[in-house]
Design a protein around this motif. Structure first.
Motif, mmCIF file in Angstrom:
data_model
loop_
_atom_site.group_PDB
_atom_site.id
_atom_site.type_symbol
_atom_site.label_atom_id
_atom_site.label_comp_id
_atom_site.label_asym_id
_atom_site.label_seq_id
_atom_site.Cartn_x
_atom_site.Cartn_y
_atom_site.Cartn_z
ATOM 1 N N LEU A 176 1.115 -1.225 0.466
ATOM 2 C CA LEU A 176 -0.043 -0.086 0.129
ATOM 3 C C LEU A 176 0.638 1.397 -0.257
ATOM 4 C CD1 LEU A 176 -2.888 1.649 0.855
ATOM 5 C CD2 LEU A 176 -2.223 1.103 3.078
ATOM 6 N N SER A 177 0.469 2.104 -0.899
ATOM 7 C CA SER A 177 1.468 3.205 -0.631
ATOM 8 C C SER A 177 0.099 4.878 -0.488
ATOM 9 C CB SER A 177 2.114 3.947 -1.535
ATOM 10 O OG SER A 177 0.640 4.053 -3.007
ATOM 11 N N GLY A 178 0.987 5.974 0.655
ATOM 12 C CA GLY A 178 -0.246 6.907 0.201
ATOM 13 C C GLY A 178 0.658 8.217 0.967
ATOM 14 N N SER A 179 0.077 9.285 -0.539
ATOM 15 C CA SER A 179 0.766 9.802 -0.501
ATOM 16 C C SER A 179 0.099 11.783 -0.204
ATOM 17 C CB SER A 179 0.766 10.390 -2.376
ATOM 18 O OG SER A 179 1.082 10.958 -2.562
ATOM 19 N N THR A 180 0.500 12.785 -0.891
ATOM 20 C CA THR A 180 0.163 13.945 -0.468
ATOM 21 C C THR A 180 -0.749 14.117 -1.208
ATOM 22 O OG1 THR A 180 2.590 14.645 0.542
ATOM 23 C CG2 THR A 180 1.002 16.229 -0.424
ATOM 24 N N ASP A 181 -1.253 13.558 -2.463
ATOM 25 C CA ASP A 181 -1.586 13.998 -2.871
ATOM 26 C C ASP A 181 -3.382 13.348 -2.643
ATOM 27 O OD1 ASP A 181 -1.663 10.954 -3.303
ATOM 28 O OD2 ASP A 181 -1.104 11.128 -5.774
ATOM 29 N N GLY A 182 -3.207 12.693 -1.710
ATOM 30 C CA GLY A 182 -4.390 12.361 -1.260
ATOM 31 C C GLY A 182 -4.751 10.399 -2.168
ATOM 32 N N LEU A 183 -4.162 9.895 -2.878
ATOM 33 C CA LEU A 183 -4.212 8.850 -2.819
ATOM 34 C C LEU A 183 -3.988 7.652 -1.517
ATOM 35 C CD1 LEU A 183 -4.031 9.343 -6.846
ATOM 36 C CD2 LEU A 183 -6.243 9.476 -5.241
ATOM 37 N N LEU A 184 -4.674 6.807 -1.704
ATOM 38 C CA LEU A 184 -4.241 5.397 -1.223
ATOM 39 C C LEU A 184 -4.236 4.126 -2.093
ATOM 40 C CD1 LEU A 184 -5.986 4.893 1.762
ATOM 41 C CD2 LEU A 184 -3.756 6.209 1.578
ATOM 42 N N CYS A 185 -2.930 4.103 -2.836
ATOM 43 C CA CYS A 185 -2.296 2.637 -3.598
ATOM 44 C C CYS A 185 -2.267 1.656 -3.350
ATOM 45 C CB CYS A 185 -1.642 3.217 -5.012
ATOM 46 S SG CYS A 185 -2.158 5.112 -5.981
ATOM 47 N N THR A 186 -3.151 0.350 -3.268
ATOM 48 C CA THR A 186 -2.471 -0.970 -3.830
ATOM 49 C C THR A 186 -1.864 -1.812 -5.101
ATOM 50 O OG1 THR A 186 -4.793 -0.696 -1.978
ATOM 51 C CG2 THR A 186 -3.274 -3.522 -2.449
ATOM 52 N N PHE A 187 -1.002 -1.976 -4.883
ATOM 53 C CA PHE A 187 -0.043 -3.077 -6.083
ATOM 54 C C PHE A 187 0.007 -4.675 -5.442
ATOM 55 C CE2 PHE A 187 0.866 1.703 -5.538
ATOM 56 C CZ PHE A 187 0.705 2.434 -6.767
ATOM 57 N N ASP A 188 0.235 -4.539 -6.879
ATOM 58 C CA ASP A 188 0.752 -6.229 -6.884
ATOM 59 C C ASP A 188 2.246 -6.300 -7.386
ATOM 60 O OD1 ASP A 188 1.464 -8.821 -6.902
ATOM 61 O OD2 ASP A 188 -0.853 -9.021 -8.712
ATOM 62 N N PRO A 189 3.171 -6.142 -6.849
ATOM 63 C CA PRO A 189 4.249 -5.776 -7.355
ATOM 64 C C PRO A 189 5.237 -7.127 -8.235
ATOM 65 C CG PRO A 189 5.050 -6.272 -4.916
ATOM 66 C CD PRO A 189 3.149 -6.611 -5.340
ATOM 67 N N THR A 190 4.241 -7.794 -8.297
ATOM 68 C CA THR A 190 4.610 -9.339 -9.483
ATOM 69 C C THR A 190 4.095 -9.021 -10.768
ATOM 70 O OG1 THR A 190 3.066 -10.568 -9.037
ATOM 71 C CG2 THR A 190 4.900 -10.924 -6.904
ATOM 72 N N GLN A 191 3.463 -7.984 -11.040
ATOM 73 C CA GLN A 191 3.042 -7.344 -12.278
ATOM 74 C C GLN A 191 4.216 -6.083 -12.408
ATOM 75 O OE1 GLN A 191 0.653 -8.871 -13.898
ATOM 76 N NE2 GLN A 191 0.135 -10.299 -11.877
ATOM 77 N N PRO A 192 4.738 -6.414 -14.073
ATOM 78 C CA PRO A 192 6.345 -5.657 -14.323
ATOM 79 C C PRO A 192 5.324 -4.646 -14.988
ATOM 80 C CG PRO A 192 5.431 -7.068 -15.829
ATOM 81 C CD PRO A 192 4.962 -7.913 -14.241
#
Length: 363
Positions: A176-192
């Motif tokens: 999970l990533s959070g940012s000053t832009d207000g977004l919470l993003c969930t990733f699957d890092p196995t995808q290139p």
């Protein structure tokens, strides 16, 4: 009155009492940014661009780790390894079994690193950077076995500082990533490819200061902002609760000026909020889907804003640090003093027959 319903439930957790307090460095004006359990001791990041190691119970200094040339932005511990990130664009990995003048490994970035985490299988290091002059805010990936520059980067998901990276505790290939832009993003890092790796996006509408997983299967996310708001989401980006400005609960008789952090206890499946007042008092609250329960105030430990709080709910103790440069040890009220390092672990007393009904249950 506050629009956040707040009730007083002091029996939810055993009471914590101040057992010890000491300046991080006598005679100095250090700020304490963060404190974490590390190895058999305690690691503390300070405004002196260094990490100080302390005896966990006596708060006596043990060693000082000096490497970074910029402000230390985050520290994390995994067993006998400690990692520290900095605005100097480096993440240093220290082996605490052999305190040395140099880190065991250094991972580098062309941009200041604001946040990072290590995957649960210990193979991948993920870092978030400050927005650079080319208007890129990056998520960087390193193979833990290879120091130096990152193996790859995501550059399109966030448009401002990446303030938080949290690897999922129940899925080694999700973060999970959070940012000053207000977004919470969930990733699957196995995808290139970054577009394929991006699973879900939640727009909190506020600059994310901290975020993290909670729930028995890490199926929920909390997000606190630098405007002292708190929201709860599912990992699929469905909002469960928006508490708004938590400072409003001061109207209910619980003075709060800022959020220190949120803490999830997997054993009881409860989410807690650690908040503070500008006079140095600490508030402990249980967070439900539509209300909060005020558990306890920790007073007389600090005289200024508290920035650091590491809480071991299993063994019943906590340590705090802040802008007054002081470290304070808190322990269960039935302990006359902090236990020695050879003492056996103590489990908090049962919270009472009504505790189960207060677990986080959004549905």
């Amino acid at each position: 009155m506050s629009r956040i319903p707040v009730s007083r439930v002091p029996s939810l957790l055993p009471e914590l009492t101040r057992c010890a307090a000491a300046p991080a460095q006598p005679g100095s004006e250090l700020y304490i940014y963060e404190a974490v359990r590390a190895g058999r001791g305690l690691a503390v990041s300070t405004s002196a661009l260094e990490v100080r190691l302390y005896d966990r119970f006596g708060l006596s200094p043990v060693h000082t780790l000096k490497h970074h040339a910029g402000q230390i932005t985050q520290i994390r511990a995994r067993g006998d390894r400690l990692l520290s990130s900095s605005a100097d664009g480096q993440i240093a990995l220290w082996d605490l079994r052999q305190p040395a003048a140099r880190p065991a490994m250094v991972f580098t970035s062309a941009d200041p690193i604001l946040s990072f985490d290590l995957s649960t299988d210990d193979t991948m290091l993920v870092g978030g950077t400050q927005l650079n002059s080319s208007y890129a805010a990056k998520i960087l990936f390193w193979d833990v076995r290879a120091a130096g520059a990152p193996a790859r980067a995501f550059e399109d998901s966030h448009s401002d500082d990446v303030t938080q990276i949290q690897c999922c505790p129940s899925a080694s290939k999700q973060f999970l990533s959070g940012s000053t832009d207000g977004l919470l993003c969930t990733f699957d890092p196995t995808q290139p490819d970054e577009d394929d790796a991006l699973l879900y996006v939640a727009n909190t509408g506020a600059s994310v200061a901290r975020c993290g997983y909670f729930g028995p299967e890490s199926q929920f996310i909390y997000a606190q902002s630098d405007m002292e708001t708190l929201q709860l989401w599912t990992v699929e980006a469905t909002q469960l609760a928006d508490f708004g400005d938590v400072r409003e609960i001061s109207q209910s008789g619980v003075p709060v000026d800022y959020i220190v952090k949120c803490e999830y206890d997997a054993a009881s499946q409860r989410l807690y909020m650690v908040a503070g007042s500008n006079d140095g008092s600490i508030r402990l609250l249980h967070v439900g889907v539509s209300s909060m329960e005020h558990i306890q105030d920790l007073s007389s430990g600090h005289t200024d804003i508290v920035r650091a709080f590491d809480w071991d709910l299993h063994d019943g103790w906590a340590v705090s640090g802040g802008e007054d440069g002081r470290l304070t040890w808190w322990s269960q009220a039935d302990q006359a003093q902090a236990p020695s390092t050879s003492a056996g672990a103590r489990r908090p007393a049962a919270a009472g027959s009504g505790a189960t009904s207060r677990r986080f249950a959004p549905y």
